[in-house]
Motif scaffolding. Structure first.
Motif, PDB file in Angstrom:
ATOM      1  N   SER A  81       0.819  -1.208   0.000  1.00 36.02           N
ATOM      2  CA  SER A  81       0.000   0.000   0.000  1.00 36.02           C
ATOM      3  C   SER A  81       0.857   1.264   0.000  1.00 36.02           C
ATOM      4  O   SER A  81       0.567   2.212  -0.731  1.00 36.02           O
ATOM      5  CB  SER A  81      -0.929   0.018   1.213  1.00 36.02           C
ATOM      6  N   CYS A  82       1.903   1.270   0.795  1.00 37.61           N
ATOM      7  CA  CYS A  82       2.763   2.453   0.856  1.00 37.61           C
ATOM      8  C   CYS A  82       3.586   2.606  -0.420  1.00 37.61           C
ATOM      9  O   CYS A  82       3.852   3.739  -0.850  1.00 37.61           O
ATOM     10  CB  CYS A  82       3.654   2.408   2.090  1.00 37.61           C
ATOM     11  N   ALA A  83       3.975   1.498  -1.044  1.00 36.39           N
ATOM     12  CA  ALA A  83       4.671   1.591  -2.328  1.00 36.39           C
ATOM     13  C   ALA A  83       3.752   2.241  -3.363  1.00 36.39           C
ATOM     14  O   ALA A  83       4.168   3.134  -4.115  1.00 36.39           O
ATOM     15  CB  ALA A  83       5.116   0.210  -2.800  1.00 36.39           C
ATOM     16  N   PHE A  84       2.505   1.806  -3.382  1.00 36.11           N
ATOM     17  CA  PHE A  84       1.528   2.381  -4.307  1.00 36.11           C
ATOM     18  C   PHE A  84       1.282   3.857  -3.994  1.00 36.11           C
ATOM     19  O   PHE A  84       1.365   4.720  -4.872  1.00 36.11           O
ATOM     20  CB  PHE A  84       0.207   1.607  -4.253  1.00 36.11           C
ATOM     21  N   THR A  85       0.974   4.152  -2.741  1.00 36.26           N
ATOM     22  CA  THR A  85       0.669   5.515  -2.335  1.00 36.26           C
ATOM     23  C   THR A  85       1.830   6.459  -2.633  1.00 36.26           C
ATOM     24  O   THR A  85       1.632   7.564  -3.127  1.00 36.26           O
ATOM     25  CB  THR A  85       0.324   5.559  -0.833  1.00 36.26           C
ATOM     26  N   THR A  86       3.026   6.005  -2.344  1.00 39.53           N
ATOM     27  CA  THR A  86       4.211   6.821  -2.599  1.00 39.53           C
ATOM     28  C   THR A  86       4.372   7.095  -4.084  1.00 39.53           C
ATOM     29  O   THR A  86       4.677   8.205  -4.496  1.00 39.53           O
ATOM     30  CB  THR A  86       5.462   6.118  -2.042  1.00 39.53           C
ATOM     31  N   ARG A  87       4.105   6.098  -4.873  1.00 39.35           N
ATOM     32  CA  ARG A  87       4.264   6.236  -6.322  1.00 39.35           C
ATOM     33  C   ARG A  87       3.257   7.210  -6.932  1.00 39.35           C
ATOM     34  O   ARG A  87       3.607   8.005  -7.802  1.00 39.35           O
ATOM     35  CB  ARG A  87       4.126   4.855  -6.980  1.00 39.35           C
ATOM     36  N   VAL A  88       2.028   7.165  -6.489  1.00 36.99           N
ATOM     37  CA  VAL A  88       0.986   7.973  -7.144  1.00 36.99           C
ATOM     38  C   VAL A  88       0.674   9.293  -6.446  1.00 36.99           C
ATOM     39  O   VAL A  88       0.045  10.151  -7.045  1.00 36.99           O
ATOM     40  CB  VAL A  88      -0.328   7.172  -7.335  1.00 36.99           C
ATOM     41  N   ASN A  89       1.097   9.464  -5.203  1.00 33.49           N
ATOM     42  CA  ASN A  89       0.693  10.656  -4.448  1.00 33.49           C
ATOM     43  C   ASN A  89       1.846  11.432  -3.838  1.00 33.49           C
ATOM     44  O   ASN A  89       1.695  11.998  -2.757  1.00 33.49           O
ATOM     45  CB  ASN A  89      -0.274  10.269  -3.326  1.00 33.49           C
ATOM     46  N   VAL A  90       2.957  11.472  -4.481  1.00 30.83           N
ATOM     47  CA  VAL A  90       4.093  12.179  -3.891  1.00 30.83           C
ATOM     48  C   VAL A  90       3.798  13.672  -3.746  1.00 30.83           C
ATOM     49  O   VAL A  90       4.179  14.297  -2.779  1.00 30.83           O
ATOM     50  CB  VAL A  90       5.386  11.931  -4.706  1.00 30.83           C
ATOM     51  N   ASP A  91       3.093  14.273  -4.701  1.00 27.01           N
ATOM     52  CA  ASP A  91       2.702  15.688  -4.644  1.00 27.01           C
ATOM     53  C   ASP A  91       3.864  16.605  -4.279  1.00 27.01           C
ATOM     54  O   ASP A  91       3.744  17.477  -3.424  1.00 27.01           O
ATOM     55  CB  ASP A  91       1.558  15.907  -3.651  1.00 27.01           C
ATOM     56  N   GLY A  92       4.995  16.383  -4.894  1.00 22.97           N
ATOM     57  CA  GLY A  92       6.154  17.229  -4.662  1.00 22.97           C
ATOM     58  C   GLY A  92       6.930  16.895  -3.405  1.00 22.97           C
ATOM     59  O   GLY A  92       7.952  17.509  -3.122  1.00 22.97           O
ATOM     60  N   ALA A  93       6.448  15.945  -2.627  1.00 23.33           N
ATOM     61  CA  ALA A  93       7.158  15.561  -1.410  1.00 23.33           C
ATOM     62  C   ALA A  93       8.317  14.633  -1.764  1.00 23.33           C
ATOM     63  O   ALA A  93       8.323  13.987  -2.807  1.00 23.33           O
ATOM     64  CB  ALA A  93       6.215  14.833  -0.447  1.00 23.33           C
ATOM     65  N   ILE A  94       9.275  14.581  -0.886  1.00 24.02           N
ATOM     66  CA  ILE A  94      10.375  13.644  -1.053  1.00 24.02           C
ATOM     67  C   ILE A  94       9.797  12.242  -0.897  1.00 24.02           C
ATOM     68  O   ILE A  94       9.018  11.974   0.026  1.00 24.02           O
ATOM     69  CB  ILE A  94      11.474  13.920  -0.018  1.00 24.02           C
ATOM     70  N   GLU A  95      10.173  11.358  -1.782  1.00 21.48           N
ATOM     71  CA  GLU A  95       9.582  10.017  -1.811  1.00 21.48           C
ATOM     72  C   GLU A  95       9.699   9.306  -0.465  1.00 21.48           C
ATOM     73  O   GLU A  95       8.739   8.704   0.005  1.00 21.48           O
ATOM     74  CB  GLU A  95      10.240   9.183  -2.911  1.00 21.48           C
ATOM     75  N   GLU A  96      10.858   9.382   0.164  1.00 17.38           N
ATOM     76  CA  GLU A  96      11.024   8.699   1.454  1.00 17.38           C
ATOM     77  C   GLU A  96      10.148   9.321   2.545  1.00 17.38           C
ATOM     78  O   GLU A  96       9.689   8.629   3.439  1.00 17.38           O
ATOM     79  CB  GLU A  96      12.494   8.696   1.891  1.00 17.38           C
ATOM     80  N   ASP A  97       9.925  10.619   2.465  1.00 17.76           N
ATOM     81  CA  ASP A  97       9.025  11.259   3.435  1.00 17.76           C
ATOM     82  C   ASP A  97       7.595  10.790   3.219  1.00 17.76           C
ATOM     83  O   ASP A  97       6.862  10.532   4.175  1.00 17.76           O
ATOM     84  CB  ASP A  97       9.101  12.780   3.319  1.00 17.76           C
ATOM     85  N   ALA A  98       7.189  10.672   1.960  1.00 15.48           N
ATOM     86  CA  ALA A  98       5.844  10.176   1.648  1.00 15.48           C
ATOM     87  C   ALA A  98       5.684   8.743   2.146  1.00 15.48           C
ATOM     88  O   ALA A  98       4.646   8.393   2.728  1.00 15.48           O
ATOM     89  CB  ALA A  98       5.589  10.255   0.150  1.00 15.48           C
ATOM     90  N   ARG A  99       6.716   7.919   1.953  1.00 16.87           N
ATOM     91  CA  ARG A  99       6.667   6.527   2.424  1.00 16.87           C
ATOM     92  C   ARG A  99       6.565   6.488   3.952  1.00 16.87           C
ATOM     93  O   ARG A  99       5.782   5.742   4.523  1.00 16.87           O
ATOM     94  CB  ARG A  99       7.885   5.748   1.951  1.00 16.87           C
ATOM     95  N   TYR A 100       7.354   7.307   4.622  1.00 20.19           N
ATOM     96  CA  TYR A 100       7.332   7.331   6.082  1.00 20.19           C
ATOM     97  C   TYR A 100       5.956   7.758   6.597  1.00 20.19           C
ATOM     98  O   TYR A 100       5.418   7.156   7.520  1.00 20.19           O
ATOM     99  CB  TYR A 100       8.414   8.263   6.647  1.00 20.19           C
TER     100      TYR A 100
END
Length: 122
Positions: A81-100
């Motif tokens: 779920s977090c891999a998916f969410t990070t991929r589609v919803n980064v919205d300019g955020a750093i990928e690792e921050d979105a994953r966290y």
């Protein structure tokens, strides 16, 4: 919002803020800060899971095995779920921050469930 619920939310926010500050002070770079935050998150989850597993497995080994399987399945679900969410919803955020952030949301929900289950045990 009820006063008790509001107090809990505020307490959680303060605890998270203190934890983040501790990790920021301990980390020499963002990778170290993230590692510290993930470790703290894992400790919080473990503090909810282990006592429940001990109590359940102590009464019923099969129920303990099912809880363990449930936890493993939950972890796989969160990773996907977090891999998916990070991929589609980064919205300019750093990928690792979105994953966290995703991990925090799922983990806090899981802790709440584990604590509720613990409360149902006799």
């Amino acid at each position: 919002m009820k006063p008790i619920a509001l107090a809990f939310v505020l307490l959680f926010a303060v605890a998270f803020s203190v934890q983040a500050q501790d990790c920021e002070q301990a980390g020499s770079n963002m990778a170290a800060v993230r590692a510290c935050l993930y470790e703290a998150l894992e400790k919080d989850l473990d503090a909810a899971y282990r006592p429940l597993h001990r109590k359940v497995a102590g009464k019923d080994a099969q129920a303990g095995a099912l809880l363990q399987k449930s936890q493993a399945s939950w972890r796989a679900f969160v990773e996907d779920s977090c891999a998916f969410t990070t991929r589609v919803n980064v919205d300019g955020a750093i990928e690792e921050d979105a994953r966290y952030n995703c991990q925090v949301d799922f983990t806090n929900a899981r802790i709440k469930v584990l604590k509720a289950w613990m409360g149902q045990q006799k």
